[in-house]
Design an enzyme around this catalytic site. Structure first.
Site, mmCIF file in Angstrom:
data_model
loop_
_atom_site.group_PDB
_atom_site.id
_atom_site.type_symbol
_atom_site.label_atom_id
_atom_site.label_comp_id
_atom_site.label_asym_id
_atom_site.label_seq_id
_atom_site.Cartn_x
_atom_site.Cartn_y
_atom_site.Cartn_z
ATOM 1 N N CYS A 183 -8.757 -13.846 21.313
ATOM 2 C CA CYS A 183 -9.202 -14.788 22.341
ATOM 3 C C CYS A 183 -8.092 -14.992 23.372
ATOM 4 O O CYS A 183 -6.929 -14.767 23.113
ATOM 5 C CB CYS A 183 -9.537 -16.126 21.693
ATOM 6 S SG CYS A 183 -10.796 -15.961 20.433
ATOM 7 N N ARG A 220 -8.795 -7.904 26.795
ATOM 8 C CA ARG A 220 -9.304 -8.296 25.477
ATOM 9 C C ARG A 220 -10.808 -8.058 25.337
ATOM 10 O O ARG A 220 -11.313 -7.928 24.246
ATOM 11 C CB ARG A 220 -9.048 -9.776 25.225
ATOM 12 C CG ARG A 220 -7.622 -10.131 24.955
ATOM 13 C CD ARG A 220 -7.480 -11.632 24.923
ATOM 14 N NE ARG A 220 -6.178 -12.029 24.469
ATOM 15 C CZ ARG A 220 -5.092 -11.898 25.182
ATOM 16 N NH1 ARG A 220 -5.176 -11.371 26.367
ATOM 17 N NH2 ARG A 220 -3.925 -12.263 24.710
ATOM 18 N N ASN A 278 -7.817 -20.626 19.387
ATOM 19 C CA ASN A 278 -7.619 -19.240 18.984
ATOM 20 C C ASN A 278 -7.271 -19.280 17.504
ATOM 21 O O ASN A 278 -6.387 -20.036 17.101
ATOM 22 C CB ASN A 278 -6.447 -18.642 19.797
ATOM 23 C CG ASN A 278 -6.516 -17.133 19.852
ATOM 24 O OD1 ASN A 278 -7.326 -16.519 19.178
ATOM 25 N ND2 ASN A 278 -5.658 -16.548 20.666
ATOM 26 N N GLY A 279 -7.978 -18.529 16.662
ATOM 27 C CA GLY A 279 -7.628 -18.520 15.240
ATOM 28 C C GLY A 279 -8.856 -18.754 14.372
ATOM 29 O O GLY A 279 -9.987 -18.653 14.833
ATOM 30 N N LYS A 283 6.306 5.619 9.303
ATOM 31 C CA LYS A 283 6.871 4.635 10.244
ATOM 32 C C LYS A 283 8.373 4.839 10.380
ATOM 33 O O LYS A 283 8.927 4.877 11.475
ATOM 34 C CB LYS A 283 6.574 3.216 9.745
ATOM 35 C CG LYS A 283 5.137 2.789 9.910
ATOM 36 C CD LYS A 283 4.783 2.361 11.297
ATOM 37 C CE LYS A 283 4.030 3.275 12.181
ATOM 38 N NZ LYS A 283 2.992 4.153 11.797
ATOM 39 N N GLU A 314 9.308 8.308 12.105
ATOM 40 C CA GLU A 314 8.916 8.563 13.501
ATOM 41 C C GLU A 314 9.667 7.675 14.492
ATOM 42 O O GLU A 314 9.762 7.994 15.665
ATOM 43 C CB GLU A 314 7.419 8.444 13.695
ATOM 44 C CG GLU A 314 6.840 7.057 13.610
ATOM 45 C CD GLU A 314 5.343 7.067 13.958
ATOM 46 O OE1 GLU A 314 4.916 7.801 14.848
ATOM 47 O OE2 GLU A 314 4.605 6.300 13.307
ATOM 48 N N HIS A 339 7.493 15.167 -11.924
ATOM 49 C CA HIS A 339 7.125 16.600 -11.840
ATOM 50 C C HIS A 339 7.922 17.320 -10.764
ATOM 51 O O HIS A 339 7.423 18.241 -10.120
ATOM 52 C CB HIS A 339 5.617 16.720 -11.565
ATOM 53 C CG HIS A 339 4.785 16.070 -12.630
ATOM 54 N ND1 HIS A 339 4.656 16.583 -13.902
ATOM 55 C CD2 HIS A 339 4.117 14.891 -12.642
ATOM 56 C CE1 HIS A 339 3.892 15.780 -14.629
ATOM 57 N NE2 HIS A 339 3.557 14.746 -13.897
HETATM 58 C C1 AGP Z 1 1.265 6.791 14.010
HETATM 59 O O1 AGP Z 1 2.324 5.863 14.015
HETATM 60 C C2 AGP Z 1 1.511 7.956 14.942
HETATM 61 N N1 AGP Z 1 1.756 7.515 16.254
HETATM 62 C C3 AGP Z 1 0.441 9.031 14.820
HETATM 63 O O2 AGP Z 1 0.513 9.523 13.509
HETATM 64 C C4 AGP Z 1 -1.025 8.599 15.091
HETATM 65 O O3 AGP Z 1 -1.481 7.770 14.042
HETATM 66 C C5 AGP Z 1 -1.882 9.879 15.132
HETATM 67 O O4 AGP Z 1 -1.465 10.658 16.209
HETATM 68 C C6 AGP Z 1 -3.380 9.576 15.271
HETATM 69 O O5 AGP Z 1 -3.622 8.923 16.484
HETATM 70 P P1 AGP Z 1 -5.092 8.277 16.704
HETATM 71 O O6 AGP Z 1 -5.259 7.213 15.671
HETATM 72 O O7 AGP Z 1 -5.080 7.746 18.102
HETATM 73 O O8 AGP Z 1 -6.107 9.370 16.522
#
Ligand code: AGP
Length: 613
Positions: free
Chosen positions: A2, A27, A100-101, A490, A493, A509
């Protein structure tokens, strides 16, 4: 999510408020409304649908006044309609508010007020707030004190702005939890209030951001920030550089940080209007599910890339557990390398934030060509994925700017939960009593994520200790195994640390050979049916010199003797735990990347939407 705007000063409030709502337009709207003080009355205009409908109404029936509040709504309780649109008026017509909430305990409060003779005009949770304020003002309390008394009775994360004809020289606003920001814009002889600062930056760059459990009494010349007990509170004044990008970031350093903290509100928005929390009924109209279609489908493929693929892995657990429908999850880029067995009894669900990922679109087109029913969970409204699908669920996460996906991931998981509930109900694998429990569980989800976010400082301290690591291992089991994978993605990247997510049971394994004191291991050991097995994995890792960080459930003291470091999350129902458990991993990765000076929002070699194959 909202949008909220308020104004008090010498200008005409309708122009300021409507201009601000327009800047919050990204939004989208279920409905919009505005209220102004006009003499001894409160004049309101509201309409369902986009802001343009309200603008047309105002052109026919204009408003005038120098104090006003406005709102755009994503429906949570009560379908999108004119009568459920904000602002909402007290019974005596002397107090009005925008909100909002989610008021989690609204039903009991509504019952209590109805027993006192309050005649509710809407189905919203919001209306109980303004009726409670009236009750306290009728007892002689001023607006701000009546608001404090009211907020103490509300459960859940909420942000409100109130206005009263009895105190026309002020607006009162407050925020509890992470359901949405409140920014105060300080002008010369005028004040502005907004849920996001793009709505008010054309008037002032001097901004105070209300923190959780703070209230502000705002008059044209002054604003007093207090805690909910009325004691003066810290109000840091920010001067926002006039840069649209930083403006949208508001109080945050990076879009990724902002989007992590927007997750409670994004979850409210993705759940809003789709769950009837009383009956437990899940409504996903855009999916166009019919009993005949659901009876025909005997296999579901979930196809996606990256973070969205990990959401799909969680979706398998949810849909197979609740709907007993066989699910196969595949990378979009791999889906096209073999000839998957698809026919008219197959559904293919793509998950994509951008709705434009080339691999995902290509997989969807292949599935369509082979006769599959095509569904999508997608954030970008109007994107190719949405247009291509026979049915879809919009994430309603709002724009996700940071390359590392966060709120799109958690809203995807919430949408998969809803889809599993809807399919299970139609396939007869969920009883009405079970469905009511599943609905009651998910109603608490935004607040649980909000509580996980409140431990941000702990994750920041952990980042200080581990930001120099060269490798990282994330372990999880069952429905939390995909969360281990997502946590690793996370970290790698945005911080460029090599990280790997692994199913904990597989360590013995082979991968356990990797473990030594230079290999931090983050294990998801929250309380569920696999807890004891995860403890065993933690012991195996430590026996080999590994440094183990345990992600544990609040209240679990035994874990402290098993791990080197413990980070806690609130207890959550097992099917919703992944959504809460991923938050510490998002924040840990974020803080490590910041500590390493990485370009958090635009990591090297990456793009937000991979529109090439
Ligand atoms: C996620 O942090 C990355 N940026 C990447 O893996 C992303 O999730 C992937 O490229 C898929 O993107 P989409 O959800 O827009 O299809």
């Amino acid at each position: 999510m909202c949008g909220i705007v308020g104004y008090i000063g010498p200008r005409q409030a309708p122009a300021v408020v409507m201009g601000g709502l327009k800047r919050l337009e990204y939004r989208g709207y279920d409905s919009a409304g505005i209220a102004v003080l006009s003499g001894d009355a409160i004049d309101i205009r509201r309409d369902v649908g986009k802001l343009g409908n309200l603008e047309a109404l105002l052109a026919r029936e204009p408003l005038a006044g120098q104090v006003g509040i406005g709102h755009t709504r994503w429906a949570t309780h009560g379908a999108p309609s004119q009568r459920n649109a904000h602002p909402h008026l007290s019974m005596d017509g002397r107090v009005v508010l925008v909100h909002n909430g989610i008021v989690e305990n609204f039903q009991s409060l509504r019952d209590e007020l109805m027993a006192e003779g309050v005649a509710f005009r809407s189905e919203t949770d919001t209306e109980v707030i303004v009726q409670l304020v009236e009750r306290y003002m009728a007892g002689g309390l001023p607006l701000e004190e009546a608001a404090r008394q009211t907020l103490r009775q509300l459960e859940g994360a909420n942000a409100v702005v109130l206005m009263s004809v009895d105190q026309p020289d002020r607006l009162v606003c407050a925020r509890v939890g992470n359901a949405g920001g409140i920014a105060l814009g300080l002008g010369e002889g005028e004040m502005f209030i907004a849920s996001d600062i793009p709505a008010i930056l054309e008037y002032t760059r001097r901004i105070i951001f209300l923190e959780s459990k703070q209230m502000a009494v705002v008059s044209a010349d002054d604003t007093l920030v207090t805690d909910l007990d009325g004691r003066p509170a810290r109000a840091e004044l920010h001067t926002i550089a006039w840069d649209p990008v930083s403006a949208v970031k508001g109080e945050y350093k990076h879009f990724m940080q902002k989007e992590i903290f927007e997750q409670p509100r994004a979850l409210i928005d993705t759940l809003g209007g789709r769950v009837n929390f009383e009956t437990g009924c899940v409504e996903l109209p855009e999916m166009k599910l019919t009993p005949e279609l659901v009876a025909r489908i005997d296999k579901l493929f979930i196809v996606a890339c990256g973070t969205s693929y990990y959401a799909g892995l969680v979706g398998k657990y949810l849909i197979e557990t609740l709907a007993r429908l066989p699910v196969e999850v595949e990378y979009a880029s791999e889906f096209r390398t073999y000839n998957p067995i698809i026919n008219e009894r197959t559904a293919v669900l793509t998950i994509t934030q951008s709705g434009e990922t080339a691999d995902t679109l290509a997989a969807a087109e292949q599935a369509r060509a082979q006769g599959a029913t095509l569904w999508s969970i997608v954030n970008a409204i109007g994107s190719q994925s949405m247009r291509l699908s026979d049915g879809h669920i919009a994430m309603h996460a709002g724009p996700e700017i940071g390359v590392a996906s966060t709120k799109a991931f958690t809203t995807s998981l919430a949408d998969l939960y809803l889809l599993a509930c809807a399919l299970g109900t139609m396939r007869g694998t969920i009883s009405p009593a079970q469905m009511r429990q599943l609905a009651a569980d998910v109603a608490h989800l935004p607040a649980l994520v909000g509580r996980a976010l409140e431990r941000d400082a702990e994750y920041q301290a952990l980042a200080e200790r581990f930001h120099r690591a060269h490798n990282f291992l994330f372990l999880g089991r069952g429905i939390n195994y995909p969360i281990a994978m997502e946590g690793a993605l996370k970290l790698k990247e945005i911080s460029y640390i090599h990280a790997e997510g692994y199913p904990a049971g597989e360590m013995k394994h082979g991968p356990i050979a990797l473990i030594d004191e230079s290999m931090p291991v983050l294990a998801i050991v929250t309380k569920d049916a696999l807890y004891d097995k995860m403890i065993s994995q933690v012991q195996q890792a430590r026996a080999r010199g590994g440094v183990v960080i345990a992600l544990a459930t609040e209240g679990d003291e035994a874990i402290r003797s098993e791990a080197d470091v413990v980070i806690y999350v609130p207890a959550a129902p097992p099917l919703l735990a992944p959504i809460v458990n991923v938050v510490p991993l998002q924040l840990l990765s974020y803080h490590i990347a910041v500590r390493r000076g990485a370009d958090v929002d635009q990591p090297r070699n990456l793009a937000k939407s991979v529109t090439v194959e």
